[in-house]
Design a protein around this motif. Structure first.
Motif, mmCIF file in Angstrom:
data_model
loop_
_atom_site.group_PDB
_atom_site.id
_atom_site.type_symbol
_atom_site.label_atom_id
_atom_site.label_comp_id
_atom_site.label_asym_id
_atom_site.label_seq_id
_atom_site.Cartn_x
_atom_site.Cartn_y
_atom_site.Cartn_z
ATOM 1 N N ARG A 190 13.809 -8.033 -13.654
ATOM 2 C CA ARG A 190 15.161 -7.549 -13.940
ATOM 3 C C ARG A 190 15.999 -7.489 -12.669
ATOM 4 O O ARG A 190 17.222 -7.395 -12.721
ATOM 5 C CB ARG A 190 15.080 -6.143 -14.550
ATOM 6 C CG ARG A 190 14.257 -6.069 -15.833
ATOM 7 C CD ARG A 190 15.075 -6.499 -17.016
ATOM 8 N NE ARG A 190 16.138 -5.566 -17.309
ATOM 9 C CZ ARG A 190 15.983 -4.466 -18.044
ATOM 10 N NH1 ARG A 190 14.790 -4.170 -18.541
ATOM 11 N NH2 ARG A 190 17.002 -3.677 -18.288
ATOM 12 N N LYS B 89 17.162 -13.688 -11.798
ATOM 13 C CA LYS B 89 17.071 -12.644 -12.817
ATOM 14 C C LYS B 89 16.593 -13.261 -14.120
ATOM 15 O O LYS B 89 17.117 -14.267 -14.584
ATOM 16 C CB LYS B 89 18.424 -11.972 -13.007
ATOM 17 C CG LYS B 89 18.942 -11.279 -11.756
ATOM 18 C CD LYS B 89 19.988 -10.241 -12.069
ATOM 19 C CE LYS B 89 19.379 -9.003 -12.692
ATOM 20 N NZ LYS B 89 20.347 -7.899 -12.824
ATOM 21 N N GLU C 8 18.808 3.634 -16.152
ATOM 22 C CA GLU C 8 19.606 3.994 -17.317
ATOM 23 C C GLU C 8 19.951 5.472 -17.252
ATOM 24 O O GLU C 8 19.118 6.309 -16.885
ATOM 25 C CB GLU C 8 18.825 3.700 -18.599
ATOM 26 C CG GLU C 8 18.758 2.232 -18.966
ATOM 27 C CD GLU C 8 20.097 1.682 -19.413
ATOM 28 O OE1 GLU C 8 20.619 2.159 -20.437
ATOM 29 O OE2 GLU C 8 20.628 0.800 -18.734
ATOM 30 N N HIS D 207 10.471 -4.524 -13.246
ATOM 31 C CA HIS D 207 10.163 -4.848 -14.631
ATOM 32 C C HIS D 207 11.036 -3.972 -15.521
ATOM 33 O O HIS D 207 11.914 -3.245 -15.044
ATOM 34 C CB HIS D 207 8.686 -4.592 -14.921
ATOM 35 C CG HIS D 207 7.754 -5.444 -14.115
ATOM 36 N ND1 HIS D 207 6.959 -6.425 -14.655
ATOM 37 C CD2 HIS D 207 7.475 -5.460 -12.787
ATOM 38 C CE1 HIS D 207 6.244 -7.004 -13.716
ATOM 39 N NE2 HIS D 207 6.542 -6.434 -12.565
ATOM 40 N N GLU D 208 10.793 -3.997 -16.807
ATOM 41 C CA GLU D 208 11.594 -3.179 -17.714
ATOM 42 C C GLU D 208 11.368 -1.697 -17.454
ATOM 43 O O GLU D 208 12.301 -0.905 -17.494
ATOM 44 C CB GLU D 208 11.252 -3.518 -19.170
ATOM 45 C CG GLU D 208 12.173 -2.845 -20.169
ATOM 46 C CD GLU D 208 11.936 -3.322 -21.583
ATOM 47 O OE1 GLU D 208 12.564 -2.777 -22.505
ATOM 48 O OE2 GLU D 208 11.114 -4.236 -21.775
ATOM 49 N N ARG D 209 10.111 -1.319 -17.170
ATOM 50 C CA ARG D 209 9.806 0.091 -16.908
ATOM 51 C C ARG D 209 8.835 0.247 -15.739
ATOM 52 O O ARG D 209 8.018 1.170 -15.719
ATOM 53 C CB ARG D 209 9.215 0.756 -18.169
ATOM 54 C CG ARG D 209 10.189 0.867 -19.325
ATOM 55 C CD ARG D 209 9.582 1.667 -20.454
ATOM 56 N NE ARG D 209 9.420 3.073 -20.111
ATOM 57 C CZ ARG D 209 10.351 4.013 -20.298
ATOM 58 N NH1 ARG D 209 11.531 3.679 -20.804
ATOM 59 N NH2 ARG D 209 10.128 5.273 -19.980
ATOM 60 N N THR E 272 24.867 -5.251 -17.521
ATOM 61 C CA THR E 272 25.061 -6.711 -17.479
ATOM 62 C C THR E 272 25.789 -7.076 -16.197
ATOM 63 O O THR E 272 26.991 -7.365 -16.189
ATOM 64 C CB THR E 272 25.871 -7.185 -18.702
ATOM 65 O OG1 THR E 272 27.107 -6.457 -18.752
ATOM 66 C CG2 THR E 272 25.098 -6.944 -19.979
ATOM 67 N N SER F 257 17.925 -0.042 -15.164
ATOM 68 C CA SER F 257 19.219 -0.217 -15.816
ATOM 69 C C SER F 257 19.302 -1.543 -16.576
ATOM 70 O O SER F 257 18.795 -2.569 -16.120
ATOM 71 C CB SER F 257 20.334 -0.155 -14.769
ATOM 72 O OG SER F 257 21.583 -0.440 -15.342
ATOM 73 N N ARG F 258 19.991 -1.508 -17.714
ATOM 74 C CA ARG F 258 20.228 -2.706 -18.521
ATOM 75 C C ARG F 258 21.653 -3.230 -18.338
ATOM 76 O O ARG F 258 22.120 -4.046 -19.129
ATOM 77 C CB ARG F 258 19.993 -2.408 -20.001
ATOM 78 C CG ARG F 258 18.557 -1.997 -20.327
ATOM 79 C CD ARG F 258 18.424 -1.617 -21.797
ATOM 80 N NE ARG F 258 17.062 -1.270 -22.139
ATOM 81 C CZ ARG F 258 16.128 -2.129 -22.512
ATOM 82 N NH1 ARG F 258 16.438 -3.421 -22.594
ATOM 83 N NH2 ARG F 258 14.912 -1.736 -22.814
ATOM 84 N N ARG G 74 13.029 3.728 -15.906
ATOM 85 C CA ARG G 74 13.916 3.120 -16.911
ATOM 86 C C ARG G 74 14.995 2.296 -16.182
ATOM 87 O O ARG G 74 16.109 2.746 -15.981
ATOM 88 C CB ARG G 74 14.547 4.206 -17.780
ATOM 89 C CG ARG G 74 13.543 4.993 -18.595
ATOM 90 C CD ARG G 74 14.146 6.177 -19.320
ATOM 91 N NE ARG G 74 14.620 7.202 -18.390
ATOM 92 C CZ ARG G 74 15.887 7.565 -18.273
ATOM 93 N NH1 ARG G 74 16.821 6.977 -19.007
ATOM 94 N NH2 ARG G 74 16.234 8.506 -17.423
#
Length: 506
Positions: free
Chosen positions: A319, A289, A54, A343-345, A36, A33-34, A31
């Protein structure tokens, strides 16, 4: 690619190609991190991969063995000692088990990862560095001095720490009027270059706190910039033009910084271009990014100085990305660089390879690279000494030797209060002035020191025996290596004779 008089420029890196690893060799269910923050969110060394993830109620990052692949269970232990999201992680170049993390909680923490990885959640760092009043998003270990760490935060401060003692030794408070975007050490660690929201590029002596050179408006655009020192003292920057086109530029800090040596415009994407520089090959990789591509360039002394080589393209945007140090690449496959694309996951390794027919070690692709051994101790650098990196050969693949200096960090230092907390950073009388801290005498600490002295006297004979055994092993390895090199030369000679036979020359 650059052309001159209709002839393609000759370069051994002209045919470098990038290839993603197969799905079974990727790391899944991570997962990512998102947060910013325009950082890589990943750091890789020859032992471990670290990924910012995350985390509910604080900040955490994963640390996995480099050869780990497949699905990551949700119960996998993490490093989770921060009270707010982690913004950056960086491995120590002089100890593959030591990693620093920076967070929105205004602190920097240094962790000691056990060999083999984590067996349970890690919440207690070896050192906590408190000196910033706002979130900290930039970390940069000194390239040649042991235990020297630079940090930069949203309070526009640059701090230099001695991690071995936990002390803030220099602070640059007045050089940057606005948010610092990036910081990079030069090859010897005698200077840093920074780019700031005011669009200026600065070269700074971190020990004196003086700005040596400034170039205003390196890029005209308002989007964030990045800068990296090259091994010959030049600086490569990435940013945006007035028309929001992404650019890279090369600057000569020795002769003239009034105009760039080269400028290249690429596209109008919004992603910040993160430069990854390889001093051994003089290649620069640009990873944006949100992009689906990784561009790579070669920097030379020939005009136009920055030569586009190729790009890797995929369907999924990144990411972030981690760049493996040269000590970890597979020299048997002529791999000159490796990225770990987030990647996202998922974490996906991507290898950059030079195609060669021979299976022998390709010395022209692998000049001696920076060793894990430091050139200086922290106190030497603080006293004003500079030294280039110690180099090691990659012939036969790199095998790390135990460092004589690593125990400096293994015992948690008895830190005194920095006198700052998270609300008011320490303000020296002048920028980059050495900061001394007063320590309360502690009876328990004295007892520990006396106990260590007694143990040290009893263990001296054992250490001497271990050194003798180690020297014997190293001598045997050296002898075996010479045999392998001799056999390699013999094989190469036979291959040439076979080629002549096949061509009808014999």
């Amino acid at each position: 690619m650059s052309f001159r008089r209709g002839v393609v420029r000759q370069s051994k890196f002209r045919h470098v190609f990038a290839q993603a690893w197969k799905a079974e060799h990727c790391i899944d269910d991570v997962r990512v991190s998102r947060v910013t923050w325009d950082g890589p969110l990943c750091a890789v060394n020859p032992k471990f991969t670290a990924v910012v993830i995350e985390s509910g109620g604080g900040g955490a990052f994963l640390v996995l063995p480099l050869n780990k692949s497949g699905r990551i269970d949700q119960a996998t232990p993490t490093v989770c000692g921060h009270a707010a999201p982690v913004l950056d992680v960086q491995w120590c170049p002089h100890d593959d088990n030591v990693i620093a993390s920076a967070s929105e909680d205004c602190t920097v923490k240094v962790w000691q990862i056990p060999d083999g990885g984590l067996t349970g959640p890690m919440t207690e760092p070896v050192v906590t560095l408190e000196g910033h009043s706002k979130r900290v998003g930039i970390l940069a270990w000194h390239p040649t001095a042991f235990n020297i760490l630079l940090t930069a935060g949203c309070d526009n401060l640059v701090c230099v720490w001695d991690v071995g003692t936990g002390e803030l030794v220099y602070q640059i408070a007045d050089a940057h009027p606005d948010l610092i975007y990036s910081v990079s050490w030069n090859r010897e660690g005698s200077a840093i270059c920074t780019v700031c929201k005011d669009k200026a590029l600065r070269v700074i002596d971190p020990r004196r706190g003086t700005v040596l050179k400034v170039k205003e408006k390196v890029h005209d655009g308002t989007r964030p910039m990045r800068a990296v020192f090259l091994s010959d003292g030049k600086i490569l920057t990435t940013g945006f033009s007035r028309m929001s086109e992404r650019q890279l530029a090369l600057w000569d800090t020795v002769r003239d910084m009034s105009e760039p040596m080269a400028v290249q415009e690429m596209d109008t994407s919004n992603g910040v271009l993160l430069p990854y520089y390889d001093p051994d090959t003089n290649m620069v990789y640009l990873c944006g990014k949100g992009d689906c591509t990784i561009r790579y360039f070669e920097v030379t002394d020939e005009s136009p100085y920055v030569h586009f080589l190729s790009l890797y393209s995929s369907k999924e945007p990144q990411r972030g990305a981690g760049f493996l140090s040269k000590r970890g690449v597979d020299v048997n496959k002529c791999e000159i660089a490796r990225f770990y694309k987030l990647h996202e996951r998922k974490v996906e390794p991507i290898s950059m390879t030079v195609p060669r027919k021979s299976d022998l070690f390709q010395g022209d692709l692998y000049p001696d690279t920076a060793s894990v051994e430091p050139s200086l101790l922290a106190e030497d650098w603080i006293a004003g000494q500079d030294a280039p990196p110690l180099l090691v050969s990659l012939s036969g693949g790199y095998v790390g030797a135990p460092s004589k200096n690593r125990d400096t960090l293994r015992n948690k230092p008895n830190l005194s209060s920095q006198g700052s907390g998270t609300d008011s950073p320490p303000v020296p009388q002048q920028a980059a002035m050495p900061i001394t801290t007063t320590r309360e005498p502690e009876s328990e600490g004295v007892g520990v020191v006396q106990q260590r002295v007694t143990q040290g006297e009893g263990a001296s004979d054992r250490v001497k025996r271990e050194e003798e055994v180690l020297s014997e092993v190293l001598a045997e390895v050296k002898a075996l290596r010479s045999v392998v090199l001799a056999q390699g030369q013999r094989i190469e000679l036979l291959e040439r004779q076979l080629a002549r036979i096949e061509d009808g020359d014999v």
